[in-house]
Write a protein that holds these residues in place. Sequence first.
Motif, PDB file in Angstrom:
ATOM      1  N   SER A  25       0.842  -1.190   0.000  1.00 35.98           N
ATOM      2  CA  SER A  25       0.000   0.000   0.000  1.00 35.98           C
ATOM      3  C   SER A  25       0.881   1.245   0.000  1.00 35.98           C
ATOM      4  O   SER A  25       1.776   1.373   0.834  1.00 35.98           O
ATOM      5  CB  SER A  25      -0.902   0.006   1.234  1.00 35.98           C
ATOM      6  OG  SER A  25      -1.642   1.196   1.313  1.00 35.98           O
ATOM      7  N   LEU A  31       0.296   5.350  -0.006  1.00 41.55           N
ATOM      8  CA  LEU A  31      -0.645   6.464   0.103  1.00 41.55           C
ATOM      9  C   LEU A  31      -0.005   7.730  -0.438  1.00 41.55           C
ATOM     10  O   LEU A  31       1.076   8.122   0.007  1.00 41.55           O
ATOM     11  CB  LEU A  31      -1.061   6.684   1.555  1.00 41.55           C
ATOM     12  CG  LEU A  31      -1.819   5.539   2.214  1.00 41.55           C
ATOM     13  CD1 LEU A  31      -2.001   5.807   3.701  1.00 41.55           C
ATOM     14  CD2 LEU A  31      -3.165   5.332   1.544  1.00 41.55           C
ATOM     15  N   ASP A  39      -4.722   5.462  -2.596  1.00 39.46           N
ATOM     16  CA  ASP A  39      -4.069   4.292  -2.008  1.00 39.46           C
ATOM     17  C   ASP A  39      -3.754   3.331  -3.157  1.00 39.46           C
ATOM     18  O   ASP A  39      -4.653   2.686  -3.706  1.00 39.46           O
ATOM     19  CB  ASP A  39      -4.995   3.632  -0.987  1.00 39.46           C
ATOM     20  CG  ASP A  39      -4.332   2.468  -0.257  1.00 39.46           C
ATOM     21  OD1 ASP A  39      -3.129   2.207  -0.485  1.00 39.46           O
ATOM     22  OD2 ASP A  39      -5.036   1.819   0.542  1.00 39.46           O
TER      23      ASP A  39
END
Length: 190
Positions: free
Chosen positions: A51, A53, A151
């Motif tokens: 992930s 961001l 994301d």
Amino acid sequence: MSTLKVDSLVEKTSGNGVHIAGHVMGVWQDKTDTPMFFDHGGLTYSDFGLSILVTPVAATSKFLMRCHIYTPLGANDHNPNGGAAFSYQVGGTRYYPHNASTHTNTWNYNSHSMLEEDDGLSGANISNIDYVSKVVSGEVLFSPNTTSQIDFNLGYHGADKFRVNQGGSGLSGASYNRGWTTLTVMEIAQ
């Protein structure tokens, strides 16, 4: 022709940044060496746990997503009927970035994967197939057209079985195949 010489560029208004078309605004990477096995039993998506961001500097920014995925060449229990897939989420909604200009939930393949794989090689055909792996690489360049936080993810989208960061049939000990799966994201000013 004129020449402009500067020692530094500083934004005029705090928080606006300096935009020069074609220049990289940021680079991020996430990686994992965790062995994973997915058994979907139907067409669906599962994250690899990667992930990144990012809040885009501008709505006009383009993003380059690149990946390297370590997976078996084949095994008796490696039959993806799909494959590795880029995805991203904005406001809790998942998208697959295969249309270069807009958010999209569709692509040419049913599984949204960047590489559609059906049957891997099986141990019935080749001896020691569980010990042979490959690295799958891919990239996509797209414009999500948002300044909301994004994301970025990487996962498996398919209908059957898929292994990551290990040899076939779950072999992942010190003397067996192990590898890294990486996701890299680059924001490019327009």
